[in-house]
Structures are given as structure tokens and as C-alpha cells.
Design an enzyme around this catalytic site. Structure first.
Site, PDB file in Angstrom:
ATOM      1  N   ASP A 196      -2.012   7.083  -7.302  1.00  0.00           N
ATOM      2  CA  ASP A 196      -0.678   6.552  -6.983  1.00  0.00           C
ATOM      3  C   ASP A 196       0.357   7.043  -7.993  1.00  0.00           C
ATOM      4  O   ASP A 196       1.474   7.423  -7.620  1.00  0.00           O
ATOM      5  CB  ASP A 196      -0.703   5.017  -6.983  1.00  0.00           C
ATOM      6  CG  ASP A 196      -1.538   4.450  -5.840  1.00  0.00           C
ATOM      7  OD1 ASP A 196      -2.327   5.207  -5.249  1.00  0.00           O
ATOM      8  OD2 ASP A 196      -1.405   3.254  -5.550  1.00  0.00           O
TER       9      ASP A 196
ATOM     10  N   GLY B  24       0.805  -1.218   0.000  1.00  0.00           N
ATOM     11  CA  GLY B  24       0.000   0.000   0.000  1.00  0.00           C
ATOM     12  C   GLY B  24       0.836   1.264   0.000  1.00  0.00           C
ATOM     13  O   GLY B  24       0.310   2.355   0.222  1.00  0.00           O
ATOM     14  N   LEU B  25       2.150   1.140  -0.243  1.00  0.00           N
ATOM     15  CA  LEU B  25       3.017   2.329  -0.234  1.00  0.00           C
ATOM     16  C   LEU B  25       3.473   2.707  -1.645  1.00  0.00           C
ATOM     17  O   LEU B  25       4.484   3.367  -1.837  1.00  0.00           O
ATOM     18  CB  LEU B  25       4.221   2.108   0.694  1.00  0.00           C
ATOM     19  CG  LEU B  25       3.858   1.836   2.159  1.00  0.00           C
ATOM     20  CD1 LEU B  25       5.117   1.648   2.991  1.00  0.00           C
ATOM     21  CD2 LEU B  25       2.993   2.960   2.750  1.00  0.00           C
TER      22      LEU B  25
ATOM     23  N   SER C  76       4.078  -0.279  -6.994  1.00  0.00           N
ATOM     24  CA  SER C  76       3.834  -0.506  -8.433  1.00  0.00           C
ATOM     25  C   SER C  76       3.870   0.823  -9.188  1.00  0.00           C
ATOM     26  O   SER C  76       4.427   0.902 -10.290  1.00  0.00           O
ATOM     27  CB  SER C  76       2.504  -1.235  -8.661  1.00  0.00           C
ATOM     28  OG  SER C  76       1.412  -0.422  -8.316  1.00  0.00           O
TER      29      SER C  76
END
Ligand code: MEV
Length: 313
Positions: free
Chosen positions: A153, A109-110, A113
Site C-alpha cells: 500500500d 481497502g482503497l 491509511s
């Protein structure tokens, strides 16, 4: 935006930020705002030509357990995504070794990707490439990883800073007056962003009159959170984080491991704690208590090794 001419070489190095979502995950997929911050320890790639220009590209990121040959037709999602980004940038598809270093955990979750896809795009397009072109290429790879991501992201991985993001709108930098200290707790529980986003979609389809207000409340929490950040009111921000965690639980994206971390942080005086990212596992975050030492010790005793960061412009 992305070049139309083929580029046959890679730049020697490229970097991308990791990311931590402060508020607004999941609701951002439905057009509500989110706040996220870049983490400087994201990913640094270095590239060197292989002796055989026809050999498959080698991608090695030891910290993330990645050691792949990027052969066309490969079904590993990292290889598929990496090749898709190189292809979107009209970059080389063979003849290079790419090695990565990161101090962040992958698939937690950081933003690992997005950091990978942004850094790969920059290896082709160069350090001075327009950020929108880098984000556009990153999204090609992100769709392979996550289905239909909001783009949050990729925006944070490319830009860094502390951002207010709304899908399809220009990203705004939030002008902090002071850094925000954060503790990040990796739960060690694996999760899939696509699965968690799918769970929310399915629950919303079954219960739209209940879930739409929850998504709206998460979006409202973002706007109130920005007000608190601009006033440097960390107690206020913490309360909004606590409410957001409960709203995310109502979407069924928390997990026992995340709830334990959040409860431990609050019990040790953290003004606010919540899951971050897609949930289901991955990480939780907390604003540190006045004396963080007892919380850090209790976390380590429970096998959780927190990262201490400050998010800033
Ligand atoms: C994942 O990092 C954030 C989510 O909101 C998904 C997305 O924005 O695409 C859960």
C-alpha cells in the site's frame, strides 16, 4: 534515508495516491507478487503554521471524518500513526494545522491509511524527497495501523502507476499498452486489515498443506494476470480475477456483501469481478461489461455507488 537533522517546518502541500489491488492481496504478505494501481483521487494535504508553535498539531480530513489534535500519548490510531510518521521524518510535533481533501472513502481497502502516511511524510520531507525515504517513513505509520503490512500500500500510495510488487524486492512498473477500465464498488461494510490478515495467518497455521497452495495459486494468478494485461486481454484478466475471488474466499476473507457485488457484476456481463484489499468488507472491483449502464443502475438500486476509474501509468 530519512534525515537525521530535525526539520522544524512543513511544506505547504503534499499528495499521495489511493490504491486498488488488482490481484495478489494476502498472498503478497507471504512473498508472492501482487499487482496494484494508484488512484489519483487519493489525498492532498495542506499545512499552515498555528499562531502558537507549542499547540498540538491539528489534523482535519473532513471526507474521512478525521478531526484530531495530535497530542503526545494520544491513543487514537490515526493520531498515533501520524505522530509516528512525523517523528520518523524528524519533523515538527506541534504548531501546525494540517487539512486533507480526498474523493475516496476511508477504511474501504482503497489505501487511505497509506495515502495519509505517505502525504504526511512528504509534508516534512518535501515533494522531491527520494521515494524510498517516503515509503520507509510511511511504513512506520502503517505498522501502527496494520501490524506487519507487506508494504504494497505504501509503495502504491507513493509511486502511483500500475505496479508489480514483491515484498523486499524493487517495485516494477507494468508498461500498459492501454488504460484498464475498472468499476470500484464500496460495500459500505467496515473491516480491519489487521483482522483479515490475522484470519489468513491463523487458517494457514491450522491448515498449512491446504492454504500454502492457495497462496501460491494467488501468486500464479498475478503472473498470468500480468501476461493478460500486457496483451490487453481483458477477458483473460477477468477470468483470472474471478478465480482469484474464489481463492480469496477459501482464505475466508470475503463477506456476503462482497459476494453479492461480485455476483451482480458477473450477472450483468462483467468479464471479471473480485474483492480488493484485505476483504471482510471494503470494496469489490469489476472490469466493466460492454454496456455498464444496467450494472450501474442495479448497483445503485441496491444502495451501492460505484466509482468508475481507469488505471494507467
Ligand atoms: C491490504 O491492502 C493488502 C493486504 O495484502 C495486506 C498487506 O499487503 O499488507 C491484505
Amino acid at each position: 534515508m530519512i534525515p537525521i537533522k530535525t526539520i522544524d517546518r512543513l511544506h505547504p502541500t503534499a499528495e499521495a495516491f489511493g490504491k486498488v489491488i488488482l490481484l495478489g492481496e494476502h498472498s503478497v504478505v507471504y512473498g508472492h507478487p501482487a499487482i496494484a494501481a494508484g488512484l489519483p483521487q487519493g489525498l492532498r494535504l495542506t499545512a499552515e503554521p498555528l499562531p502558537d508553535s507549542a499547540a498540538p498539531i491539528e489534523l482535519e480530513i473532513p471526507a474521512w471524518g478525521i478531526d484530531l489534535a495530535l497530542r503526545p500519548g494520544e491513543v487514537h490510531p490515526v493520531a498515533m500513526s501520524a505522530l509516528a510518521v512525523l517523528s520518523a521524518c524528524k519533523g515538527p510535533r506541534s504548531g501546525w494545522r494540517v487539512r486533507g481533501e480526498s474523493s475516496l472513502p476511508a477504511r474501504a481497502g482503497l489505501g487511505s491509511s497509506a495515502a495519509l502516511t505517505v502525504a504526511l511524510a512528504r509534508l516534512v520531507l518535501g515533494p522531491d524527497a527520494p521515494v524510498d525515504a517516503v515509503i520507509e517513513a510511511s511504513m512506520v505509520g502503517e505498522r501502527i495501523f496494520h501490524g506487519q503490512p507487506s508494504g504494497l500500500d505504501s509503495a502504491v500510495a507513493a509511486r502511483g502507476g500500475v505496479l508489480r510488487f514483491v515484498r523486499g524486492e524493487p517495485t516494477q512498473e507494468i508498461a500498459l499498452t492501454a488504460p484498464i477500465p475498472l468499476l470500484i464498488f464500496p460495500s459500505g461494510v467496515a473491516r480491519s486489515t489487521a483482522v483479515e490478515v490475522g484470519k489468513v495467518r491463523a487458517r494457514r497455521e491450522r491448515l498449512p498443506s491446504i492454504i500454502d497452495p492457495v497462496l501460491g495459486a494467488l501468486g500464479a494468478a498475478v503472473e498470468s494476470g500480468i501476461d493478460a494485461i500486457l496483451r490487453n486481454d481483458l477477458e483473460g484478466l477477468g477470468e483470472i480475477m474471478n478465480v482469484s475471488h474464489e481463492l480469496l474466499s477459501a482464505l475466508d476473507v470475503s463477506a456476503p456483501a462482497l459476494d453479492h457485488i461480485v455476483e451482480r457484476a458477473r450477472a450483468h456481463g462483467a468479464p471479471g469481478a473480485k474483492l480488493t484489499g484485505a476483504g471482510g468488507g471494503g470494496c469489490a472491483i469489476a472490469l466493466p461489461p460492454a454496456d455498464p449502464a444496467p450494472l450501474l443502475a442495479a448497483s445503485r438500486a441496491a444502495g451501492i455507488h460505484p466509482l468508475q476509474v481507469e488505471v494507467w501509468r
